[in-house]
Design a protein around this motif. Structure first.
Motif, short mmCIF file in Angstrom:
data_model
loop_
_atom_site.label_atom_id
_atom_site.label_comp_id
_atom_site.label_asym_id
_atom_site.label_seq_id
_atom_site.Cartn_x
_atom_site.Cartn_y
_atom_site.Cartn_z
N ILE A 127 13.51 -29.00 59.00
CA ILE A 127 12.08 -28.69 59.13
C ILE A 127 11.43 -29.84 59.88
O ILE A 127 11.35 -30.96 59.37
N PRO A 128 10.95 -29.60 61.12
CA PRO A 128 10.51 -30.72 61.97
C PRO A 128 9.25 -31.44 61.48
O PRO A 128 9.11 -32.63 61.71
N TRP A 129 8.34 -30.76 60.81
CA TRP A 129 7.08 -31.39 60.40
C TRP A 129 7.18 -32.08 59.05
O TRP A 129 6.26 -32.80 58.65
N LEU A 130 8.27 -31.90 58.33
CA LEU A 130 8.41 -32.44 56.99
C LEU A 130 8.44 -33.97 57.03
O LEU A 130 9.32 -34.58 57.60
N GLY A 131 7.44 -34.60 56.46
CA GLY A 131 7.35 -36.06 56.43
C GLY A 131 6.70 -36.67 57.65
O GLY A 131 6.65 -37.89 57.78
N LYS A 132 6.17 -35.84 58.55
CA LYS A 132 5.56 -36.37 59.77
C LYS A 132 4.13 -35.88 59.97
O LYS A 132 3.62 -35.87 61.07
N LEU A 133 3.49 -35.46 58.90
CA LEU A 133 2.10 -35.02 58.98
C LEU A 133 1.18 -36.23 59.01
O LEU A 133 1.54 -37.32 58.54
N PRO A 134 -0.04 -36.05 59.55
CA PRO A 134 -1.00 -37.15 59.48
C PRO A 134 -1.31 -37.47 58.01
O PRO A 134 -1.55 -36.59 57.22
N GLY A 135 -1.26 -38.72 57.66
CA GLY A 135 -1.48 -39.13 56.28
C GLY A 135 -0.20 -39.51 55.56
O GLY A 135 -0.24 -40.08 54.48
N ASP A 136 0.94 -39.18 56.14
CA ASP A 136 2.22 -39.62 55.58
C ASP A 136 2.42 -41.09 55.92
O ASP A 136 2.14 -41.53 57.03
N ILE A 137 2.88 -41.84 54.96
CA ILE A 137 3.03 -43.29 55.13
C ILE A 137 4.47 -43.60 55.53
O ILE A 137 5.40 -43.18 54.86
N ARG A 138 4.63 -44.33 56.63
CA ARG A 138 5.96 -44.71 57.10
C ARG A 138 5.90 -46.16 57.58
O ARG A 138 5.14 -46.49 58.49
N ILE A 139 6.70 -47.01 56.96
CA ILE A 139 6.76 -48.42 57.33
C ILE A 139 8.17 -48.71 57.80
O ILE A 139 9.14 -48.50 57.07
N GLN A 140 8.29 -49.19 59.05
CA GLN A 140 9.59 -49.52 59.60
C GLN A 140 9.64 -51.01 59.93
O GLN A 140 8.76 -51.53 60.59
N ARG A 141 10.67 -51.64 59.42
CA ARG A 141 10.96 -53.05 59.71
C ARG A 141 12.43 -53.13 60.07
O ARG A 141 13.19 -52.22 59.75
N GLY A 190 16.02 -53.27 59.63
CA GLY A 190 16.89 -53.11 58.48
C GLY A 190 16.24 -52.46 57.26
O GLY A 190 16.83 -52.43 56.19
N PHE A 191 15.01 -51.96 57.42
CA PHE A 191 14.29 -51.39 56.28
C PHE A 191 13.34 -50.30 56.76
O PHE A 191 12.60 -50.49 57.72
N THR A 192 13.38 -49.17 56.10
CA THR A 192 12.42 -48.09 56.37
C THR A 192 11.92 -47.55 55.05
O THR A 192 12.71 -47.22 54.16
N PHE A 193 10.60 -47.48 54.91
CA PHE A 193 9.97 -46.91 53.73
C PHE A 193 9.15 -45.72 54.15
O PHE A 193 8.30 -45.82 55.04
N THR A 194 9.39 -44.57 53.54
CA THR A 194 8.65 -43.35 53.85
C THR A 194 8.07 -42.79 52.57
O THR A 194 8.79 -42.59 51.58
N PHE A 195 6.76 -42.53 52.58
CA PHE A 195 6.10 -41.86 51.46
C PHE A 195 5.28 -40.72 52.04
O PHE A 195 4.19 -40.92 52.56
N PRO A 196 5.81 -39.48 51.97
CA PRO A 196 5.14 -38.34 52.59
C PRO A 196 4.00 -37.80 51.73
O PRO A 196 4.10 -36.73 51.13
N LEU A 197 2.91 -38.53 51.68
CA LEU A 197 1.78 -38.17 50.81
C LEU A 197 1.19 -36.82 51.18
O LEU A 197 1.04 -35.94 50.32
#
Length: 71
Positions: A27-41, A43-50
């Motif tokens: 599902i292409p839009w899952l976790g990529k909507l406006p308001g979803d939190i994604r922090i990439q560093r 060696g580290f990725t944090f995703t919170f699909p609010l």
């Protein structure tokens, strides 16, 4: 509700959740909507699909209410 019926519905819900988890990456839009939190560093990725969680919750609530009214 007897124990056999409870086990049947519990097993059916496990199958449904398993299918959803199998299909979720497609599902292409899952976790990529406006308001979803994604922090990439590095060696580290944090995703919170609010927003995605809110949309899914609203859809499931509408489906549950529709099923309850049809009974």
């Amino acid at each position: 509700m007897n124990f056999g019926r409870l086990l049947f519905w519990l097993g059916l819900s496990f199958v449904a959740v398993g299918l959803i988890l199998q299909l979720a990456p497609q599902i292409p839009w899952l976790g990529k909507l406006p308001g979803d939190i994604r922090i990439q560093r590095p060696g580290f990725t944090f995703t919170f699909p609010l927003t995605t969680c809110i949309v899914i919750s609203v859809v499931l609530t509408l489906i549950a209410n529709l099923i309850a009214r049809l009974r």
